[in-house]
Design a protein around this motif. Structure first.
Motif, mmCIF file in Angstrom:
data_model
loop_
_atom_site.group_PDB
_atom_site.id
_atom_site.type_symbol
_atom_site.label_atom_id
_atom_site.label_comp_id
_atom_site.label_asym_id
_atom_site.label_seq_id
_atom_site.Cartn_x
_atom_site.Cartn_y
_atom_site.Cartn_z
ATOM 1 N N VAL A 247 -15.072 12.300 49.358
ATOM 2 C CA VAL A 247 -14.584 12.074 48.226
ATOM 3 C C VAL A 247 -13.496 12.914 47.850
ATOM 4 N N TRP A 248 -13.546 14.176 48.312
ATOM 5 C CA TRP A 248 -12.615 14.945 47.769
ATOM 6 C C TRP A 248 -11.073 14.617 48.423
ATOM 7 N N ARG B 109 -9.886 11.606 46.265
ATOM 8 C CA ARG B 109 -9.407 11.836 45.071
ATOM 9 C C ARG B 109 -8.123 12.706 45.376
ATOM 10 N N GLU B 110 -7.893 13.315 46.251
ATOM 11 C CA GLU B 110 -6.489 13.879 46.538
ATOM 12 C C GLU B 110 -5.560 12.695 46.769
#
Lengths: 431, 304
Positions: free
Chosen positions: A420-421, A424-425
């Motif tokens: 997810v990170w 999102r980045e």
């Protein structure tokens, strides 16, 4: 400094209930309290109205305030009740609003200068405050969303925006055109113009007709159960091989990346075996494994394993050593460094590896099935050649293509959920 | 039936206007001071044989507990070598480092142990991109298992709020600005209550405005905790603004050339930068640094 009076405390409590203000640091709330002014209104008294630009944030302490937008249609009238906020043009973006007292009220007003100062330290508060003052959907004083909710809706909005942009961009149409050109070229070269050499190939209309026929000339179409038996058999083999390759390849890759000793023992052998093409393994596989199924699964596994392990290894190597140092500085043990830094840090590479691995699995299963077994799409292609069922060859090929495309997309989708990170980045980078 | 204007009056009891400042008065009331550093005759070479370069030459520094010690010098002068030896990333070739009277590295101990009593904030930031801001901040105590998890998260939230970072808890570092990242990283370090905070040009990549905000934020956090701060930079104004003492180092080999005591009381704010004393100190530091920069330049020409 004098003791805060009961009144100040009351004010602080009132402000504390305003979403976006309440959770500011107490120093910031104090500074707002200091700047706040208080006043009473009678029924129908004008708070502000017409063309003036509202430079204060108003908080209703008691009573109710009627807010009318220019045009004053019924749905444009809203009320702000006790504890709710209104005003401040900068925040709401509303111009030409008229605020009148609906019955007697007690109001607080805070000049924007004080608010800006207090909010400067916490930019996210501004969003919360904006949501609560209710530029949006007329919900004055609506409870501010929790930060994760706000984040989720932000991500969702970004996704929708991107989808819209995508359909407005030439990208999807180029893709369609790409397919059209390919299939059109196939049709023209093979059937319409029947160019030399091309005329030996099965034509697209012939293939599609056979594929969708209830009574296929060569015995294989979407209506025959054999078709699905072949697909099922190939899918199962790929599924088993891919799972095994992941279960073994990821740990081996992690070990290669994190242990120098292990790497020194294993990597040379790994690099020696990796370039050996899968078809070259076929005789040994058949020799060692009994039955038809095991050699095929083994061969499919082998290619996937190398792809997964190598990418995982590269993923570990890609981790900036400063993260490991930082983690050790913060007191992480070697195992914790592995668990919290190495594994998540390598994950994006691992997932790329899995996508390649799925592709490679389809690639090698066709080769393996051509040599052994009674079922599977590779088997279909091979036997159709010897039995001169040319359209069926193409049906097998296209089916392989579609399955490869779909499984690869599935792996990518699952992967994006896991990191997810990263997603999102990326969504931040593309505004 | 609209009547006249509303009679606005100051709300609540009028109080003397207090500036919005973090709780800073506690700085002097801290119970104990840890983090006294003694670097004695530190020597470090890089490379071997003919090509070896003397990076640090008999460098001695005495840093008091709770001090903001800023080391300034031309790029590549060996400042980072000292920091790495303090953190335990590198060894020294001679000399020793003591922390609160205990030997960190020196004779009989090649490298200082890496641990949470000395925390490094890296030049380009090292927040873990795969952990949320909250998880990052809670990382140290979570790894050491010193505090129950719910209490830990509670404390992490509080620390973030104190630093004005509320609302970022669930964000990933990649979603935040570089200024926020740097502040979070400092909060993450201070969560461990380190004796020494080691900062290696942490604000180098930030724009001037963000940098100014970072300085005030760092001073605020420093005053809250009172860890010794070992700060490396090559920005003179930054050095004078932050430091209780500023050591100007010679260019390779690295050795203190001049140590300035900055007699401007904390908390320092924007008005400090325009004060006469600040300007004088900057000029003094600048003169010393300039000399070294010229030397480094000349040296570079000789070598090249």
């Amino acid at each position: 400094m004098p003791e805060p009076s009961a009144r100040t405390q009351l004010l602080r409590a009132t402000l504390g209930n305003v979403p976006g203000l309440g959770d500011l640091s107490s120093d910031a709330v104090d500074s707002i309290v200091l700047a706040a002014e208080e006043g009473e209104t009678e029924d129908g008294q004008l708070v502000y109205g017409g063309t003036e630009i509202v430079t204060h944030l108003y908080v209703v302490r008691a009573g109710r305030v009627r807010l009318e937008r220019a045009g004053s249609a019924a749905e444009r009238t809203r009320w702000a009740g006790s504890g709710e906020t209104f005003g401040w043009h900068t925040l709401t973006g509303i111009r030409g609003e008229r605020a009148t007292s609906d019955g007697a009220t007690t109001l607080l007003r805070i000049p924007e200068r004080a608010l800006l100062q207090a909010l400067a330290s916490a930019p996210l508060r501004r969003e919360q405050l904006r949501a609560s003052v209710g530029g949006r959907a007329g919900a004055i004083g609506a409870r501010a969303k929790t930060s994760s909710e706000a984040q989720a809706s932000r991500i969702f909005r970004a996704m929708v925006d991107r989808a819209f942009q995508w359909f407005r961009s030439p990208a999807p149409y180029r893709r369609l055109l790409g397919y059209a050109l390919f299939f059109g070229g196939w049709y023209l070269t093979v059937e319409a113009w029947a160019l030399p050499h091309f005329d030996r190939l099965p034509g697209i209309t012939e293939v599609v007709h056979e594929w969708l026929s209830k009574d296929p000339t060569f015995g294989l179409s979407v209506y025959t159960p054999e078709y699905y038996a072949h697909i099922g058999s190939s899918l199962r083999r790929v599924g088993i091989a891919f799972s095994l390759a992941t279960a073994l390849g990821v740990p081996v890759g992690l070990a290669l990346g994190s242990s120098t000793t292990f790497r020194e023992y294993v990597f040379p052998v790994f690099e020696l075996l990796r370039p050996v093409p899968i078809p070259a393994w076929i005789p040994l596989a058949i020799l060692v494994f009994s039955g038809a199924e095991a050699p095929i699964v083994f061969l499919t596994f082998l290619a996937s394993f190398f792809a997964t392990a190598l990418n995982t290894f590269l993923g570990v190597r890609s981790i900036d050593p400063k993260y490991v140092l930082a983690a050790r500085c913060l007191g992480a043990s070697p195992w914790q460094v592995f668990r919290h830094i190495v594994v998540p840090g390598a994950l994006p590479f691992v997932l790329t590896g899995l996508q390649i691995s799925v592709g490679v699995a389809w690639f090698s299963i066709a080769a393996a099935e051509m040599c052994s077994g009674q079922l599977g799409l590779g088997y279909v292609i091979n036997t159709s050649y010897t039995e001169v069922k040319f359209p069926t060859i193409v049906i097998g090929m296209l089916t392989l293509g579609i399955l490869g495309f779909a499984t690869s997309a599935l792996v990518r989708l699952v992967g994006e959920r896991l990191v997810v990170w990263r997603a999102r980045e990326l969504s931040m980078e593309r505004p | 039936m609209t009547s006249g204007a509303i009679a606005w009056r100051p709300a609540g009891t009028q109080r003397a206007a207090a500036p919005v400042l973090p709780r800073s008065a506690r700085a002097d009331a801290l119970p104990r001071r840890r983090g006294a550093i003694r670097i004695a005759d530190a020597v470090k070479y890089y490379g071997t044989g003919e090509s070896r370069v003397l990076a640090v030459d008999h460098c001695s520094l005495d840093i008091a507990a709770g001090e903001v010690f800023v080391v300034i010098g031309p790029s590549g002068c060996g400042k980072t070598t000292l920091l790495n030896a303090l953190a335990g990333f590198h060894s020294l070739d001679a000399g020793s480092i003591h922390l609160d009277g205990e030997l960190l590295c020196g004779p009989g101990r090649e490298k200082a142990p890496i641990g949470a009593d000395r925390i490094v904030v890296f030049q380009n930031g090292a927040l873990f991109p795969w952990k949320t801001v909250l998880e990052n901040v809670a990382f140290g105590p979570a790894m050491r298992g010193t505090i129950p998890r719910t209490e830990l998260l509670e404390r992490a939230r509080r620390r973030l709020a104190e630093a004005g970072l509320q609302g970022y808890e669930e964000s990933y570092p990649g979603e935040t600005s570089s200024g926020v990242k740097r502040r979070v990283e400092i909060v993450r370090a201070l969560m461990n209550d380190p004796a020494v905070l080691l900062l290696d040009e942490p604000f180098r990549a930030l724009d001037a405005l963000t940098k100014a905000m970072m300085h005030e934020a760092l001073i605020a956090s420093y005053l809250r905790t009172g860890s010794t701060v070992f700060f490396i930079t090559h920005d003179i104004e930054e050095a004078v603004f932050l430091g209780s003492r500023v050591a100007i180092m010679t260019s390779r080999p690295c050795r203190p050339k001049k140590i300035l005591s900055i007699d401007i009381p904390y908390p320092r704010g924007r008005e400090t930068v325009t004060s006469r004393r600040f300007r004088e100190l900057v000029a003094e530091a600048m003169a010393a640094v300039h000399e070294e920069a010229l030397k480094a330049y000349a040296l570079g020409e000789k070598e090249g």
